[in-house]
Design an enzyme around this catalytic site. Structure first.
Site: not given
Ligand code: TTP
Length: 220
Positions: A12-14, A17-18, A93
Protein backbone atom coordinates in the site's frame (compact mmCIF):
# COMPACT_ATOMS: atom_id res chain seq x y z
CA UNK A 1 9.51 -33.91 5.40
CA UNK A 2 10.26 -30.16 5.09
CA UNK A 3 7.43 -28.09 6.51
CA UNK A 4 5.69 -25.72 4.07
CA UNK A 5 6.19 -22.06 4.90
CA UNK A 6 3.85 -19.26 3.88
CA UNK A 7 4.52 -15.64 3.08
CA UNK A 8 1.97 -12.89 3.50
CA UNK A 9 2.96 -9.45 2.32
CA UNK A 10 1.43 -6.08 3.23
CA UNK A 11 1.42 -3.49 0.47
CA UNK A 12 0.00 0.00 0.00
CA UNK A 13 0.99 3.62 -0.47
CA UNK A 14 3.42 5.55 1.76
CA UNK A 15 1.48 6.41 4.93
CA UNK A 16 -1.39 3.94 4.42
CA UNK A 17 -0.60 2.22 7.75
CA UNK A 18 1.45 -0.86 6.91
CA UNK A 19 3.60 -0.58 10.04
CA UNK A 20 0.59 -0.36 12.37
CA UNK A 21 -0.90 -3.37 10.65
CA UNK A 22 2.30 -5.39 11.01
CA UNK A 23 2.78 -4.46 14.69
CA UNK A 24 -0.83 -5.27 15.49
CA UNK A 25 -0.47 -8.84 14.23
CA UNK A 26 3.02 -9.27 15.67
CA UNK A 27 1.46 -8.63 19.12
CA UNK A 28 -1.56 -10.77 18.40
CA UNK A 29 0.20 -13.92 17.15
CA UNK A 30 3.63 -14.07 18.78
CA UNK A 31 5.64 -17.19 17.88
CA UNK A 32 3.36 -18.09 15.00
CA UNK A 33 4.47 -15.21 12.80
CA UNK A 34 7.90 -14.25 11.57
CA UNK A 35 7.33 -10.51 11.30
CA UNK A 36 9.66 -8.48 9.11
CA UNK A 37 9.24 -4.75 9.29
CA UNK A 38 10.62 -2.69 6.47
CA UNK A 39 14.35 -1.96 6.99
CA UNK A 40 14.00 1.85 6.84
CA UNK A 41 16.67 2.17 9.58
CA UNK A 42 19.20 0.56 7.23
CA UNK A 43 18.28 3.01 4.47
CA UNK A 44 18.91 5.97 6.74
CA UNK A 45 22.25 4.79 8.15
CA UNK A 46 24.29 3.20 5.39
CA UNK A 47 27.95 3.83 6.30
CA UNK A 48 26.68 6.78 8.37
CA UNK A 49 24.79 8.16 5.36
CA UNK A 50 21.09 8.76 5.18
CA UNK A 51 20.49 7.34 1.72
CA UNK A 52 16.70 7.79 1.99
CA UNK A 53 17.21 11.48 2.76
CA UNK A 54 19.77 11.82 -0.05
CA UNK A 55 17.29 10.26 -2.48
CA UNK A 56 14.54 12.73 -1.51
CA UNK A 57 16.96 15.72 -1.67
CA UNK A 58 18.47 14.85 -5.05
CA UNK A 59 16.50 12.02 -6.69
CA UNK A 60 18.26 12.18 -10.05
CA UNK A 61 21.64 11.68 -8.40
CA UNK A 62 20.69 9.09 -5.78
CA UNK A 63 17.57 7.20 -6.81
CA UNK A 64 19.37 4.31 -8.52
CA UNK A 65 21.75 3.73 -5.61
CA UNK A 66 18.85 4.01 -3.19
CA UNK A 67 16.57 1.60 -5.08
CA UNK A 68 19.42 -0.89 -5.56
CA UNK A 69 19.98 -0.85 -1.80
CA UNK A 70 16.25 -1.17 -1.07
CA UNK A 71 16.11 -4.21 -3.36
CA UNK A 72 19.10 -5.77 -1.62
CA UNK A 73 17.66 -5.28 1.88
CA UNK A 74 14.24 -6.51 0.73
CA UNK A 75 15.78 -9.62 -0.80
CA UNK A 76 17.32 -10.43 2.61
CA UNK A 77 13.83 -10.30 4.14
CA UNK A 78 12.40 -12.77 1.65
CA UNK A 79 15.29 -15.19 2.19
CA UNK A 80 14.97 -15.12 5.98
CA UNK A 81 11.39 -16.39 5.68
CA UNK A 82 12.71 -19.70 4.33
CA UNK A 83 15.21 -20.49 7.12
CA UNK A 84 14.83 -23.91 8.75
CA UNK A 85 13.96 -22.38 12.12
CA UNK A 86 11.53 -19.73 10.78
CA UNK A 87 7.93 -19.83 12.08
CA UNK A 88 5.34 -21.19 9.62
CA UNK A 89 4.06 -17.81 8.44
CA UNK A 90 6.13 -14.78 7.52
CA UNK A 91 4.44 -11.38 7.48
CA UNK A 92 6.44 -9.02 5.32
CA UNK A 93 6.06 -5.26 5.22
CA UNK A 94 6.44 -4.54 1.51
CA UNK A 95 8.53 -6.66 -0.83
CA UNK A 96 11.12 -6.71 -3.53
CA UNK A 97 8.13 -6.62 -5.88
CA UNK A 98 6.70 -3.27 -4.82
CA UNK A 99 10.18 -1.75 -4.67
CA UNK A 100 10.37 -2.46 -8.42
CA UNK A 101 6.81 -2.47 -9.68
CA UNK A 102 5.88 0.73 -7.89
CA UNK A 103 8.93 2.79 -6.92
CA UNK A 104 11.43 1.96 -9.67
CA UNK A 105 8.66 2.18 -12.28
CA UNK A 106 7.62 5.58 -11.00
CA UNK A 107 11.12 7.03 -10.92
CA UNK A 108 11.61 5.90 -14.50
CA UNK A 109 8.20 7.21 -15.61
CA UNK A 110 8.98 10.59 -14.07
CA UNK A 111 12.36 10.65 -15.90
CA UNK A 112 14.20 10.77 -12.58
CA UNK A 113 15.85 7.41 -13.22
CA UNK A 114 17.94 6.95 -16.33
CA UNK A 115 16.66 4.25 -18.74
CA UNK A 116 19.91 2.28 -18.60
CA UNK A 117 19.78 2.22 -14.77
CA UNK A 118 16.12 1.16 -14.96
CA UNK A 119 16.87 -1.75 -17.29
CA UNK A 120 19.75 -2.94 -15.12
CA UNK A 121 17.61 -2.90 -11.96
CA UNK A 122 14.83 -4.72 -13.82
CA UNK A 123 17.28 -7.39 -14.95
CA UNK A 124 18.33 -7.90 -11.33
CA UNK A 125 14.66 -8.04 -10.35
CA UNK A 126 13.85 -10.65 -13.02
CA UNK A 127 16.83 -12.74 -11.95
CA UNK A 128 15.80 -12.62 -8.28
CA UNK A 129 12.15 -13.43 -8.87
CA UNK A 130 12.87 -16.41 -11.10
CA UNK A 131 13.56 -18.11 -7.72
CA UNK A 132 10.50 -19.18 -5.74
CA UNK A 133 11.97 -17.69 -2.56
CA UNK A 134 10.25 -14.50 -3.74
CA UNK A 135 6.79 -16.00 -4.25
CA UNK A 136 4.04 -14.59 -2.06
CA UNK A 137 1.03 -16.62 -0.90
CA UNK A 138 -1.21 -13.67 -0.08
CA UNK A 139 -0.86 -9.94 -0.65
CA UNK A 140 -2.85 -7.70 1.66
CA UNK A 141 -3.36 -4.38 -0.11
CA UNK A 142 -4.16 -1.55 2.30
CA UNK A 143 -5.94 0.86 0.01
CA UNK A 144 -6.31 4.52 0.94
CA UNK A 145 -6.80 7.75 -0.97
CA UNK A 146 -3.56 9.71 -1.51
CA UNK A 147 -5.01 12.65 0.47
CA UNK A 148 -5.55 10.38 3.51
CA UNK A 149 -1.99 9.04 3.18
CA UNK A 150 -0.61 12.59 2.99
CA UNK A 151 -2.36 13.54 6.25
CA UNK A 152 -0.76 10.54 7.98
CA UNK A 153 2.67 11.23 6.51
CA UNK A 154 2.46 14.81 7.82
CA UNK A 155 1.37 13.59 11.22
CA UNK A 156 4.22 11.12 11.66
CA UNK A 157 6.68 13.79 10.52
CA UNK A 158 9.59 11.64 9.23
CA UNK A 159 12.28 14.26 8.49
CA UNK A 160 13.21 12.82 5.06
CA UNK A 161 9.58 13.10 3.92
CA UNK A 162 9.04 16.77 4.86
CA UNK A 163 8.55 17.81 1.20
CA UNK A 164 6.62 14.74 0.11
CA UNK A 165 3.87 15.88 -2.27
CA UNK A 166 0.32 14.83 -2.98
CA UNK A 167 1.40 14.44 -6.60
CA UNK A 168 3.94 11.75 -5.67
CA UNK A 169 1.35 9.90 -3.58
CA UNK A 170 -1.08 10.04 -6.51
CA UNK A 171 1.52 8.57 -8.86
CA UNK A 172 2.34 5.78 -6.39
CA UNK A 173 -1.36 5.12 -5.75
CA UNK A 174 -1.97 4.64 -9.47
CA UNK A 175 0.95 2.24 -9.73
CA UNK A 176 -0.34 0.16 -6.79
CA UNK A 177 -3.72 0.06 -8.54
CA UNK A 178 -2.17 -0.92 -11.88
CA UNK A 179 -0.12 -3.64 -10.22
CA UNK A 180 -2.58 -5.13 -7.73
CA UNK A 181 -6.03 -4.34 -9.14
CA UNK A 182 -5.61 -3.87 -12.89
CA UNK A 183 -2.92 -6.60 -13.20
CA UNK A 184 -0.93 -4.46 -15.57
CA UNK A 185 2.35 -6.06 -14.47
CA UNK A 186 2.92 -9.63 -13.35
CA UNK A 187 1.66 -10.22 -9.81
CA UNK A 188 3.74 -12.46 -7.51
CA UNK A 189 0.63 -13.86 -5.79
CA UNK A 190 -2.59 -15.39 -7.03
CA UNK A 191 -4.43 -13.97 -4.01
CA UNK A 192 -4.74 -10.25 -3.36
CA UNK A 193 -6.95 -9.15 -0.46
CA UNK A 194 -7.96 -5.49 -0.71
CA UNK A 195 -8.81 -3.69 2.55
CA UNK A 196 -10.14 -0.19 2.99
CA UNK A 197 -7.45 1.51 5.10
CA UNK A 198 -9.08 4.92 5.50
CA UNK A 199 -10.89 4.57 8.81
CA UNK A 200 -9.63 5.60 12.24
CA UNK A 201 -7.12 3.36 14.02
CA UNK A 202 -9.51 1.42 16.29
CA UNK A 203 -12.05 0.71 13.53
CA UNK A 204 -9.22 -0.38 11.24
CA UNK A 205 -7.81 -2.87 13.74
CA UNK A 206 -11.28 -4.38 14.21
CA UNK A 207 -11.68 -4.79 10.43
CA UNK A 208 -8.18 -6.25 10.14
CA UNK A 209 -8.94 -8.80 12.87
CA UNK A 210 -12.14 -9.83 11.16
CA UNK A 211 -10.64 -10.06 7.65
CA UNK A 212 -7.04 -11.09 8.22
CA UNK A 213 -6.91 -13.36 11.30
CA UNK A 214 -8.83 -16.16 9.50
CA UNK A 215 -6.41 -15.92 6.56
CA UNK A 216 -3.35 -16.15 8.82
CA UNK A 217 -4.83 -18.97 10.91
CA UNK A 218 -5.74 -20.90 7.75
CA UNK A 219 -2.06 -21.66 7.29
CA UNK A 220 -1.79 -23.46 10.64
P1 TTP B 1 6.87 2.72 2.74
O1 TTP B 1 7.48 1.46 2.25
O2 TTP B 1 5.60 3.07 2.08
O3 TTP B 1 6.70 2.62 4.31
P2 TTP B 1 5.86 3.57 5.30
O4 TTP B 1 6.67 3.67 6.55
O5 TTP B 1 5.50 4.84 4.62
O6 TTP B 1 4.58 2.68 5.51
P3 TTP B 1 3.28 2.96 6.38
O7 TTP B 1 3.15 4.43 6.60
O8 TTP B 1 2.19 2.40 5.53
O9 TTP B 1 3.47 2.23 7.66
O10 TTP B 1 7.94 3.86 2.54
C1 TTP B 1 9.01 4.16 3.42
C2 TTP B 1 9.82 5.27 2.76
O11 TTP B 1 10.71 4.71 1.80
C3 TTP B 1 8.96 6.25 2.01
O12 TTP B 1 9.51 7.55 2.16
C4 TTP B 1 9.07 5.81 0.56
C5 TTP B 1 10.45 5.22 0.50
N1 TTP B 1 10.61 4.11 -0.47
C6 TTP B 1 11.16 4.38 -1.70
O13 TTP B 1 11.47 5.53 -2.01
N2 TTP B 1 11.40 3.33 -2.55
C7 TTP B 1 11.06 2.04 -2.25
O14 TTP B 1 11.30 1.13 -3.07
C8 TTP B 1 10.42 1.79 -1.00
C9 TTP B 1 10.01 0.39 -0.66
C10 TTP B 1 10.23 2.85 -0.14
Amino acid sequence: MACRRFTVCVEGNIGCGKSSFIRHFANKLPGYLNVLEEPVAQWTSLNNNNLLGMMYSDPKRWCTAFQAYVMLTMSDGHSSSRGASAPPVTLLERSLHSACRVFVENLHMQSLMDSMDYHILMEWYNLWVSDQTYDIDVIIYLRAKPSVCLERVKKRNRSEECDLSLELLEQLHQLHEDWLINHKFGCPSTRVVVLDAEQDFDSLMAVYDREVLPILRDFA
